[in-house]
Every structure is written in C-alpha cells, then in structure tokens.
Write an enzyme that holds these catalytic residues in place. Structure first.
Site, PDB file in Angstrom:
ATOM      1  N   LYS A   1       0.843  -1.211   0.000  1.00  0.00           N
ATOM      2  CA  LYS A   1       0.000   0.000   0.000  1.00  0.00           C
ATOM      3  C   LYS A   1       0.875   1.256   0.000  1.00  0.00           C
ATOM      4  O   LYS A   1       0.674   2.163  -0.794  1.00  0.00           O
ATOM      5  CB  LYS A   1      -0.925   0.023   1.229  1.00  0.00           C
TER       6      LYS A   1
ATOM      7  N   ARG B   1     -10.259   0.637   8.286  1.00  0.00           N
ATOM      8  CA  ARG B   1      -9.939  -0.757   8.645  1.00  0.00           C
ATOM      9  C   ARG B   1     -11.070  -1.432   9.389  1.00  0.00           C
ATOM     10  O   ARG B   1     -10.956  -2.599   9.765  1.00  0.00           O
ATOM     11  CB  ARG B   1      -8.701  -0.804   9.525  1.00  0.00           C
TER      12      ARG B   1
ATOM     13  N   ARG C   1      11.986  -5.036   5.518  1.00  0.00           N
ATOM     14  CA  ARG C   1      11.750  -3.657   5.071  1.00  0.00           C
ATOM     15  C   ARG C   1      12.502  -2.622   5.924  1.00  0.00           C
ATOM     16  O   ARG C   1      12.631  -2.770   7.127  1.00  0.00           O
ATOM     17  CB  ARG C   1      10.244  -3.409   5.181  1.00  0.00           C
TER      18      ARG C   1
ATOM     19  N   ARG D   1      10.818  -0.215  11.470  1.00  0.00           N
ATOM     20  CA  ARG D   1       9.696   0.026  12.376  1.00  0.00           C
ATOM     21  C   ARG D   1       9.696  -0.952  13.540  1.00  0.00           C
ATOM     22  O   ARG D   1      10.041  -2.119  13.378  1.00  0.00           O
ATOM     23  CB  ARG D   1       8.375  -0.119  11.596  1.00  0.00           C
TER      24      ARG D   1
ATOM     25  N   ARG E   1      -0.842  -8.519  13.215  1.00  0.00           N
ATOM     26  CA  ARG E   1      -1.396  -7.484  12.317  1.00  0.00           C
ATOM     27  C   ARG E   1      -2.188  -8.143  11.185  1.00  0.00           C
ATOM     28  O   ARG E   1      -3.238  -7.633  10.773  1.00  0.00           O
ATOM     29  CB  ARG E   1      -0.265  -6.619  11.754  1.00  0.00           C
TER      30      ARG E   1
HETATM   31  P1  AP5 Z   1       4.873  -1.641   1.885  1.00  0.00           P
HETATM   32  O1  AP5 Z   1       4.479  -0.816   0.702  1.00  0.00           O
HETATM   33  O2  AP5 Z   1       5.712  -0.971   2.927  1.00  0.00           O
HETATM   34  O3  AP5 Z   1       3.601  -2.377   2.512  1.00  0.00           O
HETATM   35  P2  AP5 Z   1       2.287  -1.791   3.228  1.00  0.00           P
HETATM   36  O4  AP5 Z   1       1.111  -2.460   2.596  1.00  0.00           O
HETATM   37  O5  AP5 Z   1       2.301  -0.276   3.213  1.00  0.00           O
HETATM   38  O6  AP5 Z   1       2.492  -2.401   4.660  1.00  0.00           O
HETATM   39  P3  AP5 Z   1       2.423  -1.753   6.110  1.00  0.00           P
HETATM   40  O7  AP5 Z   1       3.194  -2.649   6.989  1.00  0.00           O
HETATM   41  O8  AP5 Z   1       2.843  -0.322   6.109  1.00  0.00           O
HETATM   42  O9  AP5 Z   1       0.923  -1.884   6.391  1.00  0.00           O
HETATM   43  P4  AP5 Z   1       0.250  -1.943   7.767  1.00  0.00           P
HETATM   44  O10 AP5 Z   1      -1.152  -1.841   7.335  1.00  0.00           O
HETATM   45  O11 AP5 Z   1       0.592  -3.074   8.632  1.00  0.00           O
HETATM   46  O12 AP5 Z   1       0.919  -0.719   8.537  1.00  0.00           O
HETATM   47  P5  AP5 Z   1       0.408   0.759   8.863  1.00  0.00           P
HETATM   48  O13 AP5 Z   1       1.591   1.635   8.985  1.00  0.00           O
HETATM   49  O14 AP5 Z   1      -0.673   1.167   7.943  1.00  0.00           O
HETATM   50  O15 AP5 Z   1       5.665  -2.937   1.340  1.00  0.00           O
HETATM   51  C1  AP5 Z   1       6.291  -3.831   2.234  1.00  0.00           C
HETATM   52  C2  AP5 Z   1       7.662  -4.285   1.663  1.00  0.00           C
HETATM   53  O16 AP5 Z   1       7.451  -5.066   0.502  1.00  0.00           O
HETATM   54  C3  AP5 Z   1       8.564  -3.131   1.233  1.00  0.00           C
HETATM   55  O17 AP5 Z   1       9.866  -3.431   1.619  1.00  0.00           O
HETATM   56  C4  AP5 Z   1       8.434  -3.063  -0.292  1.00  0.00           C
HETATM   57  O18 AP5 Z   1       9.644  -2.653  -0.887  1.00  0.00           O
HETATM   58  C5  AP5 Z   1       8.097  -4.512  -0.630  1.00  0.00           C
HETATM   59  N1  AP5 Z   1       7.139  -4.590  -1.729  1.00  0.00           N
HETATM   60  C6  AP5 Z   1       6.025  -3.847  -1.933  1.00  0.00           C
HETATM   61  N2  AP5 Z   1       5.355  -4.246  -3.022  1.00  0.00           N
HETATM   62  C7  AP5 Z   1       6.046  -5.308  -3.525  1.00  0.00           C
HETATM   63  C8  AP5 Z   1       5.858  -6.178  -4.655  1.00  0.00           C
HETATM   64  N3  AP5 Z   1       4.822  -6.038  -5.492  1.00  0.00           N
HETATM   65  N4  AP5 Z   1       6.773  -7.159  -4.858  1.00  0.00           N
HETATM   66  C9  AP5 Z   1       7.841  -7.299  -4.013  1.00  0.00           C
HETATM   67  N5  AP5 Z   1       8.069  -6.497  -2.946  1.00  0.00           N
HETATM   68  C10 AP5 Z   1       7.188  -5.518  -2.700  1.00  0.00           C
HETATM   69  O19 AP5 Z   1      -0.260   0.539  10.290  1.00  0.00           O
HETATM   70  C11 AP5 Z   1       0.548   0.267  11.440  1.00  0.00           C
HETATM   71  C12 AP5 Z   1      -0.322   0.165  12.667  1.00  0.00           C
HETATM   72  O20 AP5 Z   1      -1.026   1.405  12.888  1.00  0.00           O
HETATM   73  C13 AP5 Z   1      -1.438  -0.899  12.632  1.00  0.00           C
HETATM   74  O21 AP5 Z   1      -0.948  -2.172  12.984  1.00  0.00           O
HETATM   75  C14 AP5 Z   1      -2.423  -0.313  13.676  1.00  0.00           C
HETATM   76  O22 AP5 Z   1      -1.966  -0.538  14.978  1.00  0.00           O
HETATM   77  C15 AP5 Z   1      -2.331   1.168  13.409  1.00  0.00           C
HETATM   78  N6  AP5 Z   1      -3.331   1.623  12.419  1.00  0.00           N
HETATM   79  C16 AP5 Z   1      -3.057   2.087  11.172  1.00  0.00           C
HETATM   80  N7  AP5 Z   1      -4.199   2.413  10.531  1.00  0.00           N
HETATM   81  C17 AP5 Z   1      -5.212   2.158  11.404  1.00  0.00           C
HETATM   82  C18 AP5 Z   1      -6.635   2.284  11.328  1.00  0.00           C
HETATM   83  N8  AP5 Z   1      -7.236   2.761  10.241  1.00  0.00           N
HETATM   84  N9  AP5 Z   1      -7.355   1.881  12.399  1.00  0.00           N
HETATM   85  C19 AP5 Z   1      -6.757   1.410  13.524  1.00  0.00           C
HETATM   86  N10 AP5 Z   1      -5.433   1.275  13.653  1.00  0.00           N
HETATM   87  C20 AP5 Z   1      -4.661   1.646  12.607  1.00  0.00           C
END
Ligand code: AP5
Length: 215
Positions: free
Chosen positions: A14, A89, A128, A162, A173
């Site tokens: 994402k 979410r 990552r 992170r 997660r």
């Molecule tokens: P990356 O693009 O970093 O993946 P991502 O989908 O953004 O993953 P996140 O870990 O950021 O998502 P998340 O939802 O767990 O975390 P968030 O910060 O939102 O890609 C990952 C890796 O893969 C990278 O190294 C990239 O290079 C590689 N890659 C990407 N695409 C690829 C491909 N096609 N092929 C190969 N490699 C690839 O949330 C963190 C925390 O915040 C949550 O756990 C929760 O506690 C809280 N939170 C966030 N939003 C909410 C909400 N709306 N409600 C409640 N709590 C929330």
C-alpha cells in the site's frame, strides 16, 4: 479531484504504491500508520495512547482514528484528492468516512484491494527499512538501494526499521486485518467502487494495474 482507498494486509505494498500514485497524480498520500508514528515520535497524548497498541499489532480505537482523519482531510493539500493508505480498517471507520465526505461533498472514486499471499508478507515486512532522512522505502532483498547503503532519492546514509516489523507482530497485524476486511470489501463492492489488483506481481506491474483502474 481523485480520491482513492488502498486496501491490503500489512506488506501488501500500500505504502509503496501510494507514494507512486501520489507522484504521478499529484494527490496526497494519507498513511494512517505514518500519521500515528508521527504522533508517537512527537510524544503527544494520542501518540502515547497509540504506541502500545501499535507495538502489539492491534488496531487503534476508531474514535482516535476518525478524529485524526477528520482534521487531516480538511487541510489545503487534500484539495486535488487523496489516497487513503490503511484506512478504513473497520466498518465504523468506513461509515464515519462516508459521513465526513458527504458533509464536504466529496466522493471516493476507487477502492483498490491489493490481493496477496499472507506468508510472503512476513518476509516482505521483516526485510523492510526506510531512509531516515526522506522516508524512501527499501527491502533487504526485494528492493535494495542501487548503491549499497546510500538512499537512491536523497543520498542519505541512515536507515530505520519500524518497531512493529517483527515476525510475531506481523502475524498479529495480519489477523487484525483479516478480522475486518471481508465486511469492508463487501461494503465497497456494494457501492460499485471496489477493484482488485495482484499484489504478488512485481512492483511496476502492480503500478500498471492500478493506473489502468485510475485511468
Ligand atoms: P509496503 O508498501 O511498505 O507495505 P504496506 O502495505 O504499506 O504495509 P504496512 O506494513 O505499512 O501496512 P500496515 O497496514 O501493517 O501498517 P500501517 O503503517 O498502515 O511494502 C512492504 C515491503 O514489501 C517493502 O519493503 C516493499 O519494498 C516490498 N514490496 C512492496 N510491493 C512489492 C511487490 N509487489 N513485490 C515485491 N516487494 C514488494 O499501520 C501500522 C499500525 O497502525 C497498525 O498495525 C495499527 O496498529 C495502526 N493503524 C493504522 N491504521 C489504522 C486504522 N485505520 N485503524 C486502527 N489502527 C490503525
């Protein structure tokens, strides 16, 4: 104006795709995770409440998230449109978003679900890291900087990982994601805006599939 939601489990790409869409379409990426991590780093009350929950891999309360989003989308940089990365979410968050948007006469144009295999997400996430200076994202094996140890974008030499990017927390997660995603996908499918892309494809191919949806 173009407004987009990216849905997908942790590691689906994402953040990677949101940054590319942001640059191409000149709309702003709203990463809820990044916003929460900024609150944690600033030591705010919200950050203090969110930190433990995030470190455990659970979801922060809907109230806090909705409050944060309401003030964020009112900012001037959202006027051309936005990409929600990690929101909504839960169904209450999706409903609150609808109310917010209705009040301001804005609509969601596309909801893109990034479909991936969970096991692959664990290795994507544990490998990552990001540039400490500009936030560009990298991966130990999948997407290393071109010149070892130097950020492709800004030349920075310091990188961070992170706190929640360890295998155990990633599994929690993933569970939190799957507990809520089916009803959310159903919610947007009913509205006719949900489309899927193959998140297991190489990054440029995923970008191409998203661009085909956005037109
Ligand atoms: P990356 O693009 O970093 O993946 P991502 O989908 O953004 O993953 P996140 O870990 O950021 O998502 P998340 O939802 O767990 O975390 P968030 O910060 O939102 O890609 C990952 C890796 O893969 C990278 O190294 C990239 O290079 C590689 N890659 C990407 N695409 C690829 C491909 N096609 N092929 C190969 N490699 C690839 O949330 C963190 C925390 O915040 C949550 O756990 C929760 O506690 C809280 N939170 C966030 N939003 C909410 C909400 N709306 N409600 C409640 N709590 C929330």
């Amino acid at each position: 104006m173009l407004n987009l939601i990216l849905l997908g489990p942790p590691g689906a790409g994402k953040g990677t795709q949101a940054k590319l869409v942001q640059d191409k379409y000149k709309i702003v990426q709203l990463s809820i995770g990044d916003m929460l991590r900024a609150e944690v780093a600033a030591g705010s009350e919200l950050g203090r409440q969110a930190k433990q929950i995030m470190d455990a891999g659970a979801l922060v309360s809907d109230d806090l998230i909705v409050k944060m989003i309401t003030s964020r989308i009112a900012k001037p940089d959202c006027k051309n449109g936005f990409i929600f990365d990690g929101f909504p979410r839960t169904i209450p968050q999706a409903e609150a978003l609808d109310t917010m948007l209705k009040d301001s006469g804005i609509k969601i144009d596309h909801v893109v679900e990034m479909r991936v295999d969970d096991e692959a997400m664990v290795s994507r996430i544990t490998g990552r890291y990001t540039c400490a200076k500009c936030g560009a994202g990298y991966h130990d094996t999948l997407q290393a900087p071109k010149a070892g140890g130097i950020c492709d974008k800004c030349g920075g030499r310091e990188f961070t990982r992170r706190a929640d990017d360890n295998a155990e927390t990633v599994r929690t997660r993933l569970k939190a994601y799957h507990a809520h995603i089916a009803p959310i996908a159903g919610y947007y499918a009913k509205n006719g805006v949900l489309k899927g892309v193959d998140g297991m494809a190489p990054i440029p191919e995923v970008t191409r599939q998203i661009a085909a949806i956005l037109g």
